[in-house]
Enzyme design. Sequence first.
Site, PDB file in Angstrom:
ATOM      1  N   ASP A   1      38.878  50.265  40.854  1.00  0.00           N
ATOM      2  CA  ASP A   1      38.565  49.000  41.505  1.00  0.00           C
ATOM      3  C   ASP A   1      38.700  49.195  43.013  1.00  0.00           C
ATOM      4  O   ASP A   1      39.117  50.245  43.486  1.00  0.00           O
ATOM      5  CB  ASP A   1      39.481  47.887  40.989  1.00  0.00           C
ATOM      6  CG  ASP A   1      38.826  46.514  41.026  1.00  0.00           C
ATOM      7  OD1 ASP A   1      37.878  46.330  41.822  1.00  0.00           O
ATOM      8  OD2 ASP A   1      39.244  45.625  40.270  1.00  0.00           O
TER       9      ASP A   1
ATOM     10  N   GLU B   1      39.734  36.002  42.573  1.00  0.00           N
ATOM     11  CA  GLU B   1      40.876  36.909  42.569  1.00  0.00           C
ATOM     12  C   GLU B   1      42.134  36.285  43.159  1.00  0.00           C
ATOM     13  O   GLU B   1      42.453  35.126  42.897  1.00  0.00           O
ATOM     14  CB  GLU B   1      40.489  38.220  43.255  1.00  0.00           C
ATOM     15  CG  GLU B   1      39.343  38.912  42.520  1.00  0.00           C
ATOM     16  CD  GLU B   1      39.028  40.286  43.038  1.00  0.00           C
ATOM     17  OE1 GLU B   1      39.966  41.067  43.266  1.00  0.00           O
ATOM     18  OE2 GLU B   1      37.843  40.602  43.197  1.00  0.00           O
TER      19      GLU B   1
END
Length: 853
Positions: free
Chosen positions: A352, A552
């Site tokens: 990521d 997020e």
Amino acid sequence: MALSAFQQDDSPHQWATWENVMEGHGSRWRMVRGSLLRHLCLAALALPGVAPALAQAQAVAPTAATTSGTVPSLANPALERRITELLGRMSIAHKVAQLVEPDIGAITPDDMRRYRFGTILNGGNSGPGGNDKALAPAWLALADAMYRAGTEPLPDGEPVIPPFWGTDAVHGHNNIIGATLFPHNVALGAARDPDLVRRIGAATAVEIATTGIDWAFAPTLAVVTDTRWGRSYEGYSEDPDIVTALGVAEVEGLQGIPGTPAFLDQHHVLASIKHFLADGGTGGVDQGDTRGDLNTIIATHGKAYGPAIRAGAQTVMASFSGINGEKMHGNRALLTGLLREKLGFDGLLVGDWNAHGQVPGCSNTDCPKSLLAGLDVFMVPNDWRGLYDTLLRQVNDGTIPLTRLDEAVGRILRVKLRDGLFDKPAPAARELAGHWDQLGSPAHRALAREAVAKSLVLLKNDGVLPIRASAHIAIAGRAADQIAQSAGGWTITWQGGGDLTNREFPGATSIQAGLVAAMQAGGGSATPTIDGTFTAKPDAAIVVFGEQPYAEFVGDRPDHALHDEEGLALLRKFKAAHVPTVAVLLSGRPLWMNRELATADAFVAAWLPGSEGAGLADVLIGDAKGMPRQDFTGRLGFRWPALCDTNQKALFPLGFGGSYAHRPAPLPTLDQTCAALTASAAGTVEIFHKRLAGGVEAAIREGTEEVPLHGFVGTGPHDALRVLGFDYAAQEDARQLIWKSAAELRFTWPVAANPTKGSGPAEIVLRYTIDQAPHGKVVLRGDCADCGTGVDLVPTLTAAAGRGWQNVRIPLACLGGNTSGGMSLAVDGPLEMKIATIELRPGGQAGSCTGPQ
């Protein structure tokens, strides 16, 4: 470290635990039990320091995956020989480049031509030419340019390895203006319809293919155990079985089904199951740590991965988070031991966004530990050149063995060969390239509208629903006509919202527009009223409200309360006027809604429905006589909190959902107190830390014109000031301020946010960095009419220029007048600086109004 009890033949209790977790394996499990035990012992001995974790990881594989490391339906000896042949002809430099995934905003086609990266991506705020609002043809043109640059012939007969491009298409091709925006996964989990999800995956793949992009970073297989987490809406459910069924369906939709001609053809794209492992178990903290018994963690959070791999998933994305203190990007026991050796995954494991840099001892440009743990591709958006140089040096000096380099590159090649990338033409010449009639097509929008209707969950109905289409209703709330709020995060931009307006959603239908059309078709009427005012009393009111978009960590919350009380105020206003009300909540998760539930006559959880708001009218509005046109079928994928501060008590259980056929039972008297909404103790208030605090608003003023900055990003009325996301400690958790000419950055907040509540001294603490001293005036002042001249920051900023991150502390009293409700930063010329945090602190030690360091 001693070997785990799982590796001992004389531990019947542990073997029983194994067999309970390995449910459903039957005779196959008994046949391989002995060989698995030997395998565990050897693996543990080969991985000093992680033996117990590996033993447990291998013990709880939730499916009967093969132990050979391949998916049987995709095993191909000829393909494996091709991989060996290509590896034998590739240079080390070009092998290393296969491991590096930069962002399109940080490279050019010339960089691709020189380095030959294996993969590229566009971050949530990246777009062709630096424009995240670029239209679809620009995306296709860049995809074609990057591909062609990466496939130019190489000297000395070295093989050319085509690159592919990954994008966060998490609810449709959501970066592209005009694409169909499907409901987020939290809504699809409520719909619980694998066929629907499969069709959505297939439609998304088609829209991605029109722009020449190859790879979707989806689906998310998170089992979300605490919905305070900002990524909760990316998960289908807290129930692993629901996650498994819908995750498999989306993989099949995106990629096609293995063994059929459609599998990874030019109408499909690669899927990426993520985030491995246990990203949803961190207690509501993004990039946090999941703690507990490893068997239980893997059995819960890993359950969907085996079936998704057997469904043909070709890529897996590792999680930012950790397990029991060990970051996943460095966890060999799970990345190799579980994912590879037990679940049989033989595809590409991608990291990521700079997550490898969070592994202890690593940085964004130096992390051999992640590669040695099992990562194949580093997602390194901006620091790619430094990482490339480091990896090349580490291969040459033996830090990274050539065998591990070839293993990682071989996996990348395997996926590219299975994808047919070597045989496909350049992006602009592919079958669906430029077929803009497929982008947001009527068929795809109809599918999205179907998904909206199926995902609605009815929590309360005292008889106001369905609304007669011949009635006269009011539609209240700012959100009713804001498609960006309905779509949530990961919509055109990373955080969504911001300066997005309905103009950025051509072909879409807002909730309000859908309701108006349904009422007019039935002979009634619907009158929009943002603030709830009306002249003629309506028969009923639909109040649309909810969370502002986020993604997020920006969406992490300390509690379950909705701190924006617009919806509650509107419901109370209509109730006082004796107008029946329907509350429609837009949210990425269940929220504490006791006050709204007690006030409204009907309550609908609409989640984040996306671009086709007419799906709500299909269920809420009946015919002219009030008979339902479509019933509610959605059921909660998550428990609904009864308390605002914890999730220990559920008001509605998992699976709850009413309908017209089965009206929800009347609610008991609900506790309407919430400490998170009434706390008054003095203390530090983070005006900005990763996101603006609840109730804080930012704006840019140029002269007499002003533009709000939703999410604290955007551009002023005439581009005099731009506010951009910037990576400080995490992705875009800070802000870059770029003044071209005179403009004012304004912050306002509730008076209650003043930590002293006006009863004592306080200070503003700003953490910032500036490279060059200002050339004009920089003034910080209170946001009020009588605030005087404020504080001249030029001496402070001049002293700090080029010295890295600094703190400036300024007493509120220095800003003049009544400064408890806001402040402004006025600059009269070119200036650039970065801000990490803005805090209000009680007391304070700042010695002067010039803000000493």
